[in-house]
Design an enzyme around this catalytic site. Structure first.
Site, PDB file in Angstrom:
ATOM      1  N   ARG A   1       0.842  -1.197   0.000  1.00 18.82           N
ATOM      2  CA  ARG A   1       0.000   0.000   0.000  1.00 18.82           C
ATOM      3  C   ARG A   1       0.874   1.242   0.000  1.00 18.82           C
ATOM      4  O   ARG A   1       1.876   1.306   0.706  1.00 18.82           O
ATOM      5  CB  ARG A   1      -0.899   0.043   1.233  1.00 18.82           C
ATOM      6  CG  ARG A   1      -2.004  -0.980   1.282  1.00 18.82           C
ATOM      7  CD  ARG A   1      -2.957  -0.670   2.425  1.00 18.82           C
ATOM      8  NE  ARG A   1      -2.254  -0.515   3.690  1.00 18.82           N
ATOM      9  CZ  ARG A   1      -2.715   0.180   4.731  1.00 18.82           C
ATOM     10  NH1 ARG A   1      -3.877   0.811   4.646  1.00 18.82           N
ATOM     11  NH2 ARG A   1      -2.028   0.242   5.851  1.00 18.82           N
TER      12      ARG A   1
ATOM     13  N   ASP B   1       5.810  -3.498  10.821  1.00 16.34           N
ATOM     14  CA  ASP B   1       4.364  -3.271  10.790  1.00 16.34           C
ATOM     15  C   ASP B   1       3.737  -3.307  12.177  1.00 16.34           C
ATOM     16  O   ASP B   1       2.758  -2.608  12.442  1.00 16.34           O
ATOM     17  CB  ASP B   1       3.662  -4.265   9.849  1.00 16.34           C
ATOM     18  CG  ASP B   1       3.930  -5.722  10.185  1.00 16.34           C
ATOM     19  OD1 ASP B   1       4.859  -6.005  10.970  1.00 16.34           O
ATOM     20  OD2 ASP B   1       3.219  -6.590   9.640  1.00 16.34           O
TER      21      ASP B   1
ATOM     22  N   SER C   1       7.366  -5.408   6.903  1.00 18.86           N
ATOM     23  CA  SER C   1       6.908  -6.481   7.794  1.00 18.86           C
ATOM     24  C   SER C   1       7.764  -7.733   7.692  1.00 18.86           C
ATOM     25  O   SER C   1       7.246  -8.856   7.700  1.00 18.86           O
ATOM     26  CB  SER C   1       5.449  -6.812   7.496  1.00 18.86           C
ATOM     27  OG  SER C   1       5.294  -7.262   6.160  1.00 18.86           O
TER      28      SER C   1
END
Length: 267
Positions: free
Chosen positions: A87, A203, A150
């Site tokens: 994203r 994350d 992440s």
């Protein structure tokens, strides 16, 4: 199980079938004693990770030593790399604990997962900026961008960190042991983008801080997705491998690795 638990009794099942069901169910039932031993071992592993690097629970310092106050303001660009999606988003903080986002989602291609990840990420940033006509040009100052990553990274500063290993199906050669911020920054430069990666967070750290901006009582960020992990506030005095100043620091636990060395604790 010597006697079938009525919760798992299958009507009409043969004795052999019921025994198979009982055996399966027994593997998911934990006694208080077993839960206690798992908790004790988990705490021991945490303490090992707080003391030194290279442990099963890595307990990685994030270099973030202040909590959000909820009064921070402004619009910022961020990239959030997960296990299957990426994203790019514009995040606006209103100074009163409120957040609005303008996101754009991209699915990781097989080529990105195995070869061209950072160039793919840079291309997604370029698309996002061009679609919104906010790409800096000429003498305009560069945009400062945050990166949520992440995957296990040993952070070396607020905006640098060395990739420890790939997980979640990614396996891009030539990246382990290198600074992921530098890899992305170089890809952005190859596209001529005036974008500076100003911060790197796991994350789970991002989850904790975003929650704490709206609710200062938030103490832990937990991810339950392609993988699982958590981040929390720890007193710097408890982190022997960190030379702090006596306050607190956000730690990325990398708890998904718990019991991965000998598989002797978890069911």
């Amino acid at each position: 199980m010597s006697q079938s638990d009525p919760r798992y009794t299958i009507k009409g099942a043969s004795e052999a079938q019921q025994q198979a069901v009982d055996l399966l169910a027994s593997q998911f039932l934990l006694t208080d004693e077993r839960l206690g031993s798992i908790t004790k071992e988990f705490r021991r592993r945490m303490e090992e990770g707080l003391a030194s690097d290279g442990r099963v629970l890595k307990m990685i310092p994030s270099y973030i030593t202040q909590r959000p106050t909820g009064t921070e303001m402004g619009s910022f660009i961020a990239v959030d790399l997960g296990g299957t999606n990426l994203r790019v988003l514009r995040v606006t903080l209103d100074g009163s604990g409120g957040v609005s986002t303008d996101p754009q989602r991209f699915v990781l291609t097989e080529d990105a997962k195995s070869r061209s990840l950072f160039d793919f990420m840079a291309q997604c940033v370029e698309t996002f900026l061009d679609d919104r006509n906010i790409r800096p040009t000429g003498l305009q100052p560069p945009i400062h961008m945050g990166l949520t990553f992440s995957y296990p990274v040993q952070q070396t500063s607020l905006n640098s960190g060395t990739l420890v290993q790939w997980t979640k199906g990614l396996n891009v050669p030539g990246c382990v042991g290198r600074d992921v911020v530098r890899l992305l920054q170089d890809a952005l430069l190859r596209l001529g983008l005036r974008v500076k990666v100003a911060a790197l967070v796991n994350d789970t750290v991002g989850t904790l801080l975003s929650a704490a901006y709206s609710d200062p009582t938030a103490q832990m960020g937990v991810i339950l997705g392609t993988g699982t992990n958590a981040a929390y506030y720890e007193d710097e005095a408890n982190v022997a491998k960190w030379k702090g100043e006596g306050g607190e620091i956000v730690l990325n636990m990398e708890w998904g690795a718990f019991d991965s060395d000998d598989f002797s604790v978890l069911p």
